[in-house]
Design a protein around this motif. Structure first.
Motif, short mmCIF file in Angstrom:
data_model
loop_
_atom_site.label_atom_id
_atom_site.label_comp_id
_atom_site.label_asym_id
_atom_site.label_seq_id
_atom_site.Cartn_x
_atom_site.Cartn_y
_atom_site.Cartn_z
N LEU A 60 39.51 42.17 42.27
CA LEU A 60 39.79 41.32 41.38
C LEU A 60 38.91 42.67 40.26
O LEU A 60 37.64 42.54 40.73
N LEU A 61 39.60 43.44 39.49
CA LEU A 61 38.98 44.04 38.92
C LEU A 61 39.28 44.08 37.27
O LEU A 61 40.20 44.59 36.67
N PHE A 62 38.43 43.74 36.50
CA PHE A 62 38.37 43.59 35.07
C PHE A 62 37.53 44.24 33.77
O PHE A 62 36.31 44.54 33.94
N GLY A 63 37.93 44.67 32.94
CA GLY A 63 37.12 45.03 31.75
C GLY A 63 36.12 44.40 31.44
O GLY A 63 37.16 42.81 30.74
N GLY A 64 35.74 44.27 31.14
CA GLY A 64 34.04 43.94 30.19
C GLY A 64 34.70 42.81 29.15
O GLY A 64 34.12 41.84 28.87
N ASP A 65 35.39 43.80 28.41
CA ASP A 65 35.43 43.36 27.04
C ASP A 65 36.90 43.00 26.90
O ASP A 65 37.55 42.99 25.43
N ASP A 66 37.48 42.51 27.57
CA ASP A 66 39.47 41.97 27.88
C ASP A 66 39.18 40.79 27.03
O ASP A 66 38.39 40.15 27.59
N PRO A 67 39.79 40.85 25.42
CA PRO A 67 39.65 39.31 25.17
C PRO A 67 40.67 38.79 25.71
O PRO A 67 40.83 37.43 25.32
N TRP A 68 41.27 38.50 26.07
CA TRP A 68 42.51 38.24 26.73
C TRP A 68 42.34 36.98 28.04
O TRP A 68 42.24 36.40 28.02
N CYS A 69 41.94 38.41 28.95
CA CYS A 69 41.64 38.08 30.37
C CYS A 69 40.00 38.15 30.94
O CYS A 69 39.17 39.06 30.61
N THR A 70 39.59 36.65 29.91
CA THR A 70 38.11 37.10 30.17
C THR A 70 37.54 37.35 31.29
O THR A 70 38.11 36.85 32.51
N GLU A 71 36.10 37.24 31.93
CA GLU A 71 35.23 36.97 32.65
C GLU A 71 35.48 35.83 33.39
O GLU A 71 35.30 35.65 34.75
N ALA A 72 35.55 35.02 32.26
CA ALA A 72 35.23 33.43 32.81
C ALA A 72 36.46 33.43 33.66
O ALA A 72 36.76 32.43 34.81
N VAL A 73 37.99 33.58 33.00
CA VAL A 73 39.50 33.93 34.20
C VAL A 73 39.43 34.55 35.09
O VAL A 73 39.24 33.67 36.27
N GLY A 74 38.95 35.79 35.79
CA GLY A 74 38.27 36.39 36.50
C GLY A 74 37.80 35.58 37.84
O GLY A 74 37.39 35.54 38.68
N LYS A 75 36.41 35.64 36.80
CA LYS A 75 35.27 33.82 37.83
C LYS A 75 36.23 33.25 38.12
O LYS A 75 36.00 32.40 39.36
N ARG A 76 37.55 32.14 37.61
CA ARG A 76 37.94 31.47 38.56
C ARG A 76 39.02 31.43 39.88
O ARG A 76 39.28 31.07 40.43
N MET A 77 39.37 32.45 39.02
CA MET A 77 40.36 34.11 40.07
C MET A 77 39.21 33.90 41.55
O MET A 77 40.18 33.79 42.34
N HIS A 78 38.37 34.24 41.30
CA HIS A 78 37.78 35.15 42.12
C HIS A 78 36.88 33.38 43.02
O HIS A 78 37.32 34.06 43.97
N ASP A 161 33.67 27.85 29.87
CA ASP A 161 33.95 28.28 30.57
C ASP A 161 35.23 28.11 31.44
O ASP A 161 36.27 27.97 32.28
N ARG A 162 35.31 26.78 32.08
CA ARG A 162 36.13 25.85 32.59
C ARG A 162 37.28 25.90 31.98
O ARG A 162 38.56 25.62 32.21
N VAL A 163 37.09 25.28 31.07
CA VAL A 163 38.51 24.81 29.92
C VAL A 163 39.57 26.04 29.44
O VAL A 163 40.31 25.91 29.28
N VAL A 164 38.06 27.09 29.28
CA VAL A 164 39.37 28.60 28.26
C VAL A 164 39.84 29.11 30.03
O VAL A 164 41.42 29.51 29.18
N SER A 165 39.05 29.03 31.25
CA SER A 165 40.11 29.47 32.48
C SER A 165 41.09 28.56 32.19
O SER A 165 41.71 29.17 33.15
N SER A 166 40.94 27.08 32.53
CA SER A 166 42.52 26.04 32.61
C SER A 166 43.63 26.46 32.46
O SER A 166 44.71 26.19 32.02
N MET A 167 43.57 27.08 30.90
CA MET A 167 44.59 27.79 29.50
C MET A 167 45.49 28.88 30.67
O MET A 167 46.58 28.50 30.15
N VAL A 168 44.89 29.47 31.47
CA VAL A 168 45.67 30.24 32.20
C VAL A 168 46.98 30.08 32.88
O VAL A 168 47.71 30.50 33.15
N GLY A 169 45.94 28.68 33.45
CA GLY A 169 47.02 27.99 34.69
C GLY A 169 47.39 27.03 34.45
O GLY A 169 48.44 26.55 35.30
#
Length: 169
Positions: A60-78, A161-169
């Protein structure tokens, strides 16, 4: 025009956000965008359930300033990928000062992280190969900071962050 690639789409021409927004301004653009974000998955399983079934090593390689795929989403994916029982490797790296398109915004930094991963022979080696041995890379528009996120840090998501990252899936 902002000074870093994250805001300008690599520092060339129109800002990246304006280009993305323009895609939604045509006939049906808003409906298509809303459909992507809010529709039930056609497969009947959530994004994270599907992710858990990926049988290969994942970087997982994320842009730290990505406004859409935030670090919280990356952490949940991780965390989701790390919970697989098939032995596949998973690592998570962020690039500070980079937005949604790291390979375009910071190609030198992406290559610095990606090449050791690709050169590794197997899952065991991918678990330990240094991905942030060089922690700062100079791109033509400015500095990128490479940081690997530990599984322990990914597992410690706060409530928001759990709530925000849950919106992806």
């Amino acid at each position: 025009d902002n000074e870093n690639g994250a805001a300008t789409g690599g520092g060339r021409g129109e800002p990246l956000g304006a280009k993305i927004r323009a895609c939604t301004e045509g006939n049906g653009g808003h409906a298509a965008f809303a459909s992507i974000l809010w529709s039930a998955p056609a497969s009947g399983i959530s994004f994270y359930e599907a992710l858990q079934q990926v049988p290969v090593d994942v970087l997982l390689l994320f842009g730290g300033d990505d406004p859409w795929c935030t670090e919280a989403v990356g952490k949940r994916m991780h965390v989701t990928l790390a919970s697989r029982r098939d032995g596949a490797a998973c690592r998570f790296v962020t690039l500070k000062n980079v937005g949604h398109c790291p390979n375009h915004e910071a190609p030198t930094a992406v290559a610095q992280v990606l090449m050791p991963w690709l050169d590794a022979d197997d899952s065991e080696e991918r678990r330990v190969v240094p991905l942030d041995s060089v922690s700062q890379i100079q791109e033509p528009w400015g500095e990128v900071v490479i940081r690997e996120v530990s599984i322990e840090e990914s597992e410690s998501l706060g409530l928001v962050d759990r709530v925000v990252s849950s919106m992806v899936g």
